[in-house]
Design an enzyme around this catalytic site. Structure first.
Site, short mmCIF file in Angstrom:
data_model
loop_
_atom_site.label_atom_id
_atom_site.label_comp_id
_atom_site.label_asym_id
_atom_site.label_seq_id
_atom_site.Cartn_x
_atom_site.Cartn_y
_atom_site.Cartn_z
CB THR A 186 -19.77 -24.09 10.92
OG1 THR A 186 -18.76 -25.10 11.14
CG2 THR A 186 -20.15 -23.75 12.22
CE LYS A 226 -18.47 -26.91 13.99
NZ LYS A 226 -17.91 -25.48 14.02
CB THR A 267 -14.94 -24.27 16.39
OG1 THR A 267 -14.24 -22.95 16.96
CG2 THR A 267 -15.66 -24.58 17.56
CD GLU A 286 -12.48 -27.04 6.46
OE1 GLU A 286 -11.30 -26.76 6.37
OE2 GLU A 286 -13.27 -26.30 7.07
CG ASN A 311 -9.79 -24.17 4.87
OD1 ASN A 311 -10.25 -23.80 5.97
ND2 ASN A 311 -9.44 -25.33 4.67
#
Lengths: 397, 397
Positions: free
Chosen positions: A146, A172, A183, A268, A392
């Protein structure tokens, strides 16, 4: 990175179902040969997603023949309709593959709270089944991504009773700086022959030192799931204990650690890979408590982003971790090989230049010595960057 | 903002001692008339700073006549030398003012781990004492600022037994998005006549609903301190219970809430003021647990920064707060007056437009109904912005 090794008894197919975006690989089917065993670990979140609920139900009935994974939609916070949709997905795949719906486990990842576009998903299933092949691992690693910036896989092969045994996994997840919504999905398979209880035990031990060493206080997302399949096709049986058991368990753990670290490295906005090692605790729990307090401090994380050896922030995090009767005189803190705090104060021989030299590195270990016992714990985390906020803040828009 | 009201029996002097920067107001002395009573609350951090240790020691001996506060250096992580320096500061002030060293309480805020420049501090004391005046509150509010962008004060006046009673306070602190290192200092004074036990009780009650509603799980910094002085100069006595007690306690609480909210509004990089109200819990502890889990989620915070009504992130935070037997069917979540989650799912009548309208506001209340009891809790927090990362990545450089 070496390509993933095939696992005898496993076939994988990937399709583009247009679940959220057109022409993205967003649907993965993993097929396990009949007679395969399974172990699984799911999110502890009270709001677990519909596919998690359905997967648990199905696992209670029978071992799976198929796993079906979609990205683009988490089917979470979707209530009764979500359960219906997850079940419909399993029924559709079972109908096409000629198995029972309970032999299918569903997995979803993506935006929360939107209805699963189950028609598009079902329409995509024949293509995924038609694509089933033993070397589909690389495609699948792409197909479950994702916000990940790169695919994640790991493989190990070792000899057990004269036979080659393979363990391969894909994962992932990229938001593990603070994983409450990012997730994490991981699928690991082996061709060893393992009974279900032993397989579950191996998985739990592996998780504790891998995926749970990058996850905080049960801060799992609504959809987190880790599934371990054992096809038995190598013909090599894993005993319930002893040296051969240990080697198998170690191999599964290594694959899980590789995958967990790959998630952190793809964190991230991450610019640094940080190992937090806490030694000298009274028990593992308090070592993890200290490690997580450091790893979750936004002030520590932003200092690492700035490559600033702001040891006061690390020291303050140790101090507020909630350990009773912590004797400051025994606490030492190292950045890699540089001692920055000794006896609860700045180390007398420490210089800012030493600290800055360490902080310039992309991989850094924070080592805390508590000096009150023999227990230790190790976790991995990243820094906190502008890009974390950007990613985010912009995720849904 | 109304200027702060003077408190009879309190005089304040501010000086520029050049502790970290030349020509910055960095030294504040607060004088309480003889016979004043005191109550205080300090950090729970195991690594409490030297001034905290010394202040506690002195409080155990005698009520204070002077508080001395410096910015620019926290005198924390400084070991035995730090204690010596804090004691030296008190002795110097006692010598100048003609009181016992134990009648002086020291407070420091600033960088951790650097030796306190005690000579410069002591050299600045005569100027601070010479500047003592009853209306020094505004100057003092400036004099205790570090990364604060504005001074913080609050005042209330009410009538007790026919006499005017004043409560005035100042505070500093701006890193309360995650307060593990952002020292919070607050100084509140009243001219009511209050016995020490009652004063401490009032302070504890006030803190629970103000400063502890912006502080996480004992995530105090090494230097946090809140001090409440009662000079008795109004001649109005506060009883140990009853209506007059309640009015006094309420007034102190209001001042503390004003100061605590001012800290949140000045949160590093904050663009939003967020109230998290959790109702329907079995006890206050679990309501606070849910509230803090929401308030500390970087994913919730970045969504608010983006003005994105990403209710899935709030729902996931509720789910992972660790409440046993949470019944999702009873959970509802509101953003201001808009119901976004009902029965654990997106509310049927909710529209994205409604959510976006709320998120555009600078002040937003997240209300969670747990539906399992009568307890409630309320805390305040902010969003998580680019500027938060910038400020904390650049703080020392």
């Amino acid at each position: 990175m070496q390509p993933p090794l095939n696992v005898a008894g496993i076939r994988i197919g990937v399709a583009r179902a247009g679940i959220k975006y057109p022409d993205r690989r967003d649907l993965v089917v993993i097929e396990a040969v009949a007679g395969s065993q399974v172990a699984a670990v799911f999110t502890q979140n009270a709001f677990c997603a519909a596919p998690v609920t359905v997967a648990k139900r199905h696992l209670a009935v029978v071992a799976p023949r198929y796993l079906v994974i979609n990205t683009g939609n988490a089917n979470a916070g979707t209530g009764a309709q979500g359960l219906t949709d997850a079940e419909a997905t399993c029924r559709a795949l079972a109908g096409l593959a000629g198995c029972r719906p309970e032999e299918v486990l569903p997995y979803s990842t993506g935006v929360i709270g939107e209805p699963l576009p189950v028609e598009r998903l079902v329409v995509g299933l024949p293509a995924a089944l038609a694509a089933l092949q033993p070397d589909g691992w690389t495609e699948a690693a792409h197909g479950i991504m994702t916000t990940d910036t790169r695919p994640k896989w790991a493989s190990r092969r070792f000899t057990l009773k004269g036979r080659d045994v393979t363990v391969t996994g894909i994962a992932k997840g990229a938001g593990m700086i603070c994983p409450n919504m990012a997730t994490m999905l991981a699928f690991v398979a082996t061709d060893a022959l393992v009974d279900p209880a032993t397989l579950q035990h191996v998985l739990h031990e592996a998780v504790a030192e891998s995926f749970n060493a990058i996850t905080v206080d049960g801060d799992t997302s609504t959809n987190d799931a880790l599934t371990l399949l054992a096809t038995g096709q190598s013909g090599a049986t894993v005993p319930t204990q002893g040296e051969d058991y240990a080697r198998f368990a170690e191999t599964v753990r290594e694959v899980c650690i590789d995958l967990a670290q790959a998630i952190i490295r793809d964190g991230e906005g991450a610019t640094k890979f940080i190992t937090v090692q806490v030694n000298g605790g009274q028990d593992i729990a308090e070592c993890r408590q200290v490690a997580y307090t450091i790893a979750h401090s936004p002030l520590v994380k932003t200092a690492f982003f700035a490559s600033d050896p702001n040891w006061g922030r690390i020291l303050a995090a140790v101090g507020r971790a909630g350990l009773t009767d912590l004797d400051l005189e025994r606490v030492a803190i190292h950045l890699d090989d540089v001692c920055i705090v000794r006896a609860g104060c700045r180390a007398p021989d420490y210089t800012e230049a030493q600290g800055q030299a360490v902080m310039a590195r992309p991989d850094i270990t924070i080592r805390v010595e508590l000096g009150r016992g023999a227990a230790a714990a190790r976790i991995w985390t990243t820094d906190f960057s502008f890009d974390y906020v950007r990613i985010n803040a912009e995720y849904r828009t």
